[in-house]
Design an enzyme around this catalytic site. Structure first.
Site, PDB file in Angstrom:
ATOM      1  N   ASP A   1      57.799 116.099 -14.017  1.00 50.97           N
ATOM      2  CA  ASP A   1      57.769 117.276 -14.009  1.00 50.97           C
ATOM      3  C   ASP A   1      59.073 118.694 -12.928  1.00 50.97           C
ATOM      4  O   ASP A   1      58.522 119.696 -12.142  1.00 50.97           O
ATOM      5  CB  ASP A   1      56.619 118.066 -12.366  1.00 50.97           C
ATOM      6  CG  ASP A   1      55.339 117.728 -13.208  1.00 50.97           C
ATOM      7  OD1 ASP A   1      55.058 118.082 -14.066  1.00 50.97           O
ATOM      8  OD2 ASP A   1      54.266 116.819 -13.077  1.00 50.97           O
TER       9      ASP A   1
ATOM     10  N   ASP B   1      50.246 119.487 -19.867  1.00 48.52           N
ATOM     11  CA  ASP B   1      51.442 120.135 -19.342  1.00 48.52           C
ATOM     12  C   ASP B   1      52.846 120.444 -18.783  1.00 48.52           C
ATOM     13  O   ASP B   1      53.852 121.336 -18.355  1.00 48.52           O
ATOM     14  CB  ASP B   1      51.239 119.782 -17.660  1.00 48.52           C
ATOM     15  CG  ASP B   1      49.382 119.153 -17.671  1.00 48.52           C
ATOM     16  OD1 ASP B   1      48.663 118.939 -18.117  1.00 48.52           O
ATOM     17  OD2 ASP B   1      49.062 118.836 -16.246  1.00 48.52           O
TER      18      ASP B   1
END
Ligand code: GLY
Length: 386
Positions: free
Chosen positions: A110, A168
């Site tokens: 991330d 994502d």
């Protein structure tokens, strides 16, 4: 003749009056958002952590280990951009610099969210090299997770998967494109293209909704499982996941000019848009049988609006519908139904997001990434109006 001049005068004054009203509404909205974010900044000031969400009167805080840590400073950078107020530059800088340590983390996919929303915006808006160095190091850390055999950046290190990739993860590629542009080294861009192509191959169903998680065999790159983690069930369309895919492939087209990515982004939109409710704020999962008696996910709506503002700017068939939908989403988010009253909601701008429904975590609460993509969408809308 006099009659005609009178009518013309009336028309001109009506037009300029409606323009004034629009401007007034817009200025009032910005003032309200500024006041609410000021309240948020005061309430959540902390030397090492940021506020992630707010539930039952308590903040859930996030350190540099949390994928959401870059959003509050990113939101402040956007507020600086929207208002030009130096107060926001100072606030955003303080909230960015305290995250400095994230750049060396190699156990998170991330890093794009974490570093690019914070330090990336900081560098874009100030040109200060100290921010640039952090984003470059974060890019270097992120590509350590790329595997040649699978052709993807590995998402999680937890769980039973041998090599999980979640939809994502498309959002972390934008930072790597930036790194290639800044350094002239194409290695980052090549990784983005490989990751996006493998994801395009394996994450999408016939109706162009997407699976959340695809598990790969790292020995040979074959697909082992297709599942959900945050959606209702394996073959359902998790709301935020659809928004991540839409946004991610729109960025892929912007950065490569390859039409196949634009086609995919459009097809994702073709799945999403007819399945949105009347106010265009998506449910947390498109396949929840309890619809309409279930939760919205305002974060998914904000991400979708921002992505659609960009997608409509390209040469796509349904650009008018994309623009209309983006405007409708924002109109809903600006309304009392989703936007918090000043001094409430822990200072977060928007209410009603869903983090992880299967884990019963952050359900129907304000969450920092909803606010980030909301301001990004507002910024994109205002740029179009200019
Ligand atoms: N990337 C995690 C989420 O969207 O919840």
């Amino acid at each position: 003749m006099r009659h005609k001049i009178f009518l013309l005068g009336l028309l001109v004054s009506m037009l300029s009056c409606s323009n004034k009203i629009e401007k007034k509404v817009d200025t009032t909205l910005l003032q309200d958002l500024d006041a609410q974010l000021t309240f948020f900044a005061d309430k959540t000031s902390n030397p090492t952590e940021v506020a992630r969400s707010f539930e039952n009167g308590k903040y859930r805080m996030a350190s540099i280990k949390d994928w959401t840590c870059g959003f509050p400073s990113g939101t402040m950078w956007y507020m600086y951009e929207l208002t030009g107020d130096e107060k926001w530059r100072t606030n955003a800088a303080d909230n960015t610099l305290k995250l400095d340590g994230l750049q060396y983390r190699t156990n998170s996919h991330d890093l794009g969210f974490m570093a690019f929303c914070s330090f990336g915006n900081a560098y874009r808006l100030t040109g200060d090299e100290k921010y640039k160095e952090v984003v470059l190091q974060a890019s270097e850390s992120l590509i350590t997770r790329f595997d040649e055999k699978v052709g993807c950046i590995r998402s999680w290190d937890h769980g039973d998967w041998d090599f999980p990739v979640i939809i994502d993860n498309m959002m972390n590629l934008e930072m790597l494109f930036w790194a290639s542009k800044v350094t002239g080294d194409q290695k980052y861009k090549k990784i983005c293209i490989s990751h996006a192509d493998v994801t395009m191959e394996n994450h999408f169903r016939d109706d162009m909704s997407s699976w959340h998680v695809v598990g790969y065999n790292p020995e040979n790159g074959s697909v082992e499982v297709k599942q959900t983690h945050q959606g209702l069930k394996d073959d359902s369309a998790w709301g935020r996941g659809q928004a991540w895919g839409l946004y991610g492939y729109t960025v892929m087209f912007r950065e490569t000019g390859d039409i196949k990515y634009l086609d995919l982004a459009s097809k994702i939109a073709e799945f999403m848009l007819p399945n949105l409710p009347k106010d265009k704020v998506s449910y947390w999962d498109y396949n929840d049988p309890k619809i309409p008696d279930t939760y919205r996910d305002v974060s998914a709506a904000a991400i979708t609006a921002s992505a659609l503002f960009e997608l409509q700017s390209y040469n796509v068939d349904n650009k008018k519908v994309y623009l209309k939908t983006a405007n409708e989403i924002l109109a809903s988010l600006n309304s009392d139904k989703y936007r918090a009253k000043q001094g409430e909601n822990g200072g977060f701008l928007l209410m009603h997001s869903v983090g992880n429904m299967p884990k019963d975590s952050e359900v129907d609460v304000p969450i920092n990434y909803a606010d980030y993509y909301y301001l990004e969408a507002l910024k994109r809308q205002r740029k179009l109006l200019k």
